[in-house]
Design an enzyme around this catalytic site. Structure first.
Site, PDB file in Angstrom:
ATOM      1  N   SER A   7       0.819  -1.211   0.000  1.00  0.00           N
ATOM      2  CA  SER A   7       0.000   0.000   0.000  1.00  0.00           C
ATOM      3  C   SER A   7       0.854   1.262   0.000  1.00  0.00           C
ATOM      4  CB  SER A   7      -0.936   0.005   1.208  1.00  0.00           C
ATOM      5  OG  SER A   7      -1.947  -0.950   1.027  1.00  0.00           O
ATOM      6  N   ASN A  30      -6.156  -7.518  -2.927  1.00  0.00           N
ATOM      7  CA  ASN A  30      -5.802  -8.005  -1.596  1.00  0.00           C
ATOM      8  C   ASN A  30      -4.798  -7.173  -0.805  1.00  0.00           C
ATOM      9  OD1 ASN A  30      -7.372 -10.505  -1.792  1.00  0.00           O
ATOM     10  ND2 ASN A  30      -5.902 -11.009  -3.387  1.00  0.00           N
ATOM     11  N   TYR A  31      -4.026  -6.352  -1.476  1.00  0.00           N
ATOM     12  CA  TYR A  31      -2.954  -5.681  -0.749  1.00  0.00           C
ATOM     13  C   TYR A  31      -2.994  -4.167  -0.768  1.00  0.00           C
ATOM     14  CZ  TYR A  31      -0.839 -10.230  -0.307  1.00  0.00           C
ATOM     15  OH  TYR A  31      -0.609 -11.537   0.017  1.00  0.00           O
ATOM     16  N   LEU A  32      -3.730  -3.612  -1.719  1.00  0.00           N
ATOM     17  CA  LEU A  32      -3.706  -2.159  -1.839  1.00  0.00           C
ATOM     18  C   LEU A  32      -4.912  -1.551  -1.153  1.00  0.00           C
ATOM     19  CD1 LEU A  32      -2.604  -1.993  -5.555  1.00  0.00           C
ATOM     20  CD2 LEU A  32      -1.202  -1.807  -3.502  1.00  0.00           C
ATOM     21  N   SER A  82      -2.814  -7.961  -6.279  1.00  0.00           N
ATOM     22  CA  SER A  82      -2.460  -6.869  -5.382  1.00  0.00           C
ATOM     23  C   SER A  82      -3.618  -5.881  -5.258  1.00  0.00           C
ATOM     24  CB  SER A  82      -1.188  -6.162  -5.847  1.00  0.00           C
ATOM     25  OG  SER A  82      -1.286  -5.797  -7.193  1.00  0.00           O
TER      26      SER A  82
END
Length: 738
Positions: A568, A695-697, A692
């Site tokens: 992030s 799930n990650y940003l 991403s």
DNA sequence: GCACCGACTTAGGATGTTACAA
DNA sequence: TTGTAACATCCTAAGTCGGTGC
């Protein structure tokens, strides 16, 4: 940032990922898997669960014991897991190593410290929404929140008291889509803003849950009599059970799987279990089996499906929608929520990834007797199909799943859960990003601390610090592995750790390691150069121990928080760096994709280049060339029009010049768009952005960016993604800082 | 302290649908 | 209208992490 992502790297990566890795093949030598005979299995289950309609603890214990007895397959699983992880870690490390991986860019340090008070929702006495606190401490930052803060906060519990979860409540749930037409489908007008309500405490996930249970796989449809299976050149009629399993193989004939020894061997073994004794006696060699006619039949069927008339297709679609309407939603605490996977996995052949030792095994059909249903006591319980029973109906509101069953390949439990747009998933997601934001607050001191710890006199501390370094910078998580029958946690093999020490390794330059890291590694490596693992198990080898340490450093901190945080923060930073105010919308979106890509590369989210990549790239190039020609023509025309206008000096020719000018401009824009598209696509060849992004940003970063630059959020998130991130879209304004 | 397991989250290939160009 | 590429969705394997029981 990693434009030079080299071809080599990706080869290394995808190569080992998809299971060639000859080097390790010996590791996965076929082992007699002692997995129970399918039939025995069935019998045992029958006796085990014959009267299991009620939750019975002794029964449960018994079940557990039974499970433990059969440890062989698990060991195999572990071994396999170990290998997969190694490969990933190793490959990832190589790639990241070259690119200086997760080493956070220098600017991260200079990120303005966020003065907000972060606290783990998990440990808060009152689990009020995070933004409530934001309001308290930094009202101007999240303006929209502020506005909302003044609104009355609905109390979920009170609501429950008020509206008893009687059946009728279902009818008035917000997002009913009455019209079957998808095109006409509208987003529900009044979407429930769960993020404006209070959370449950004490691990309670819901108070009321009602659903219709799962949708089972359709029963097997026997082959028409003209489609034959041949053994040793002669047609042979198979029993229904054997035929069904044969069709699983036949359907996969074009797939690489069916050429793999392990796959064939596992398949054949399981197939034989389904055969009658006569079949068993006759069919002894898979190589003599000819499934091609069956294969052709299925191909023809799929062609026929494609060639169906519009009406036929529409009919199927409507049936699917009906099913979705009936089974695809549940009622959880007075709200109608979408279920993610309401269909039970159909039977088939297990497709393990990589060199999975169990690939090809028969994934058996799941029956109602295998199903555990979870719902409220006071709800209308789902009914099993006529003549069948559920394995169990339970009322556990400390978990989020609606239905579960145990699969036969690895003995793992599978679940039916809610859609990412649901409150229960959204809350968790939001909480994840809040934890990552809290890490941002303390990451500097944490990093300083582990660097300091590298010099510690205590081996244990030094090792822990090295472990942390890897988790932070390279996302090499500690993992569990089998070592002489014992489970230990360790990093990857020594070869991975050694690569920065190998003089000729290109990676030597990669990890910007401090000398003390080298020192630590070297000490270990010297002693353990021939050992499979770097760290001794005595001191820190439990993932849980390291995680405990992480917990001490920051409430709620686990290894994966680093990944979320690094992803992030990188996105936010890259967006700042890459977006320029002068650019038009499509250029800005390219910048966004580039920032997203930088993250995907960091996280090592790879994909196989699409099969049609080269071709589609060529097509695009052709288009670009054509457009260039068109542009040249247009320019020529403009020139002559200008010349003409100079001579004639009349309105008509002046107008012609203007028209030509506009044409040139338009074509130039089109050309630019195409070129941007080409760049984007080329850069995306082997990178998967989805993972991403999903799930990650922290979605609020993207939303804020959209709002800041006036980019419609639809350009960044499609409909599903917008549903998943509704909370972020609603609450983040352009000032949001991760 | 270890081994194992349940409940999730993450991952990416497979398949279906839509949009757009020819 | 048709063919194709892009995009969306589905599907399920695999990974993570905390808890439990011995």
């Amino acid at each position: 940032m990693t434009g030079d992502h080299s071809h080599n790297d990706s080869q290394i990566n995808s190569g080992s990922k998809y299971g060639d890795s000859h080097k390790h093949k010996d590791k996965y030598k076929e082992r007699e898997h002692k997995h129970k005979d399918h039939k025995k299995d069935k019998e045992r289950e029958k006796s085990k669960y014959s009267n299991s309609e009620h939750k019975d603890s002794s029964d449960k214990k018994h079940r557990e014991k039974e499970k433990h007895k059969d440890g062989s397959s698990d060991k195999q699983k572990d071994k396999y897991k170990e290998k997969r992880k190694e490969e990933r870690a190793f490959d990832g490390a190589l790639i990241r190593g070259r690119e200086n991986g997760f080493a956070s860019p220098p600017h991260i340090k200079s990120e303005p410290e966020n003065e907000e008070l972060y606290h783990s929702p998990k440990h808060k006495k009152s689990l009020k929404r995070e933004h409530d606190d934001d309001d308290e401490f930094k009202p101007k930052k999240i303006k929209t929140e502020n506005d909302k803060g003044e609104k009355k906060v609905k109390k979920r519990r009170q609501e429950e008291e008020d509206i008893k979860p009687k059946k009728k409540t279902k009818d008035k749930k917000g997002e009913v889509r009455a019209d079957g037409k998808k095109k006409a489908k509208k987003e529900p007008e009044e979407k429930w803003k769960w993020w404006e309500e209070e959370r449950y405490t004490d691990g309670v996930k819901w108070k009321f849950l009602e659903h219709k249970g799962p949708v089972f796989a359709p029963p097997y449809e026997p082959l028409p009599s003209n489609v034959k299976f041949y053994y040793d050149g002669r047609p042979m009629k198979l029993s229904l059970e054997a035929e069904e399993v044969a069709t699983f193989f036949a359907k996969m004939l074009d797939h690489e799987y069916t050429t793999k020894d392990v796959f064939r061997k596992n398949f054949f073994k399981d197939w034989r279990k389904e055969m009658t004794s006569e079949e068993k006696a006759k069919i002894t060699d898979l190589n003599k089996c000819d499934f091609s006619e069956m294969n052709e039949y299925f191909k023809a069927q799929s062609e026929a499906r494609k060639a169906m008339t519009k009406q036929e297709k529409q009919k199927i679609k409507e049936e699917n929608e009906r099913l979705l309407l009936e089974y695809g939603y549940c009622v959880m605490d007075n709200h109608r929520e979408r279920i993610a996977n309401f269909r039970i996995e159909p039977p088939g052949l297990f497709r393990g990834r990589g060199d999975h030792p169990k690939m090809g095994m028969l994934k058996r059909r799941i029956r109602p007797e295998d199903i555990i249903v979870n719902c409220s006591k006071d709800s209308e319980h789902p009914k099993p199909p006529p003549g069948t029973k559920w394995k169990e109906v339970r009322h556990d509101n400390k978990v989020t799943w609606l239905v579960s069953w145990t699969e036969n390949i690895q003995g793992a439990i599978k679940y039916i859960m809610l859609n990412p747009s649901s409150r229960i998933k959204g809350e968790k997601d939001w909480q994840k990003y809040e934890t990552a934001r809290r890490l941002k607050k303390c990451v500097d001191s944490l990093r300083a601390q582990y660097r300091e710890d590298w010099k510690s006199k205590e081996m244990r501390i030094r090792q822990r610090a090295v472990a942390l370094y890897f988790i932070d910078k390279a996302h090499v998580a500690l993992r569990e592995a089998q070592e002489g029958g014992k489970v230990v946690s360790c990093f990857s093999e020594v070869r991975f750790i050694l690569f920065p020490l190998t003089p000729n390794s290109q990676s030597a330059k990669a990890l910007e390691m401090c000398s003390s890291i080298f020192l630590n590694l070297s000490i270990n490596c010297y002693f353990k150069i021939l050992m499979p693992h770097i760290f001794t198990s005595a001191l820190m080898h439990q993932t849980t121990i390291l995680n405990k340490h992480l917990q001490e450093l920051m409430d709620g901190l686990t290894a994966k928080v680093f990944r979320t945080y690094n992803a992030s923060i990188t996105l936010q930073q890259q967006l700042k760096e890459l977006t320029s105010a002068e650019e038009n919308v499509s250029a800005k979106i390219l910048s966004y994709n580039r920032a997203n890509r930088a993250v995907a590369i960091l996280c090592n989210h790879q994909r196989a280049p699409p099969k049609t990549f080269e071709k589609s790239m060529q097509n695009l190039q052709t288009k670009i060339d054509a457009k260039k020609e068109q542009l040249a023509d247009a320019k020529r025309e403009l020139k002559s029009a200008k010349a003409d206008a100079k001579v004639r000096r009349d309105e008509k020719s002046k107008k012609a010049v203007e028209t030509k000018k506009k044409a040139v401009q338009r074509i130039e824009e089109q050309l630019m768009k195409l070129e941007v598209q080409a760049t984007d696509r080329e850069e995306n060849k082997q990178i998967a952005l989805g993972t991403s992004k999903l799930n990650y940003l922290d979605p609020r970063i993207s939303v804020a960016w959209c709002k800041k630059w006036g980019i419609p959020v639809e350009k960044i998130y499609n409909k599903t993604q917008r549903e998943k991130f509704a909370w972020a879209i609603d609450m983040a304004d352009e000032d949001f800082e991760f």
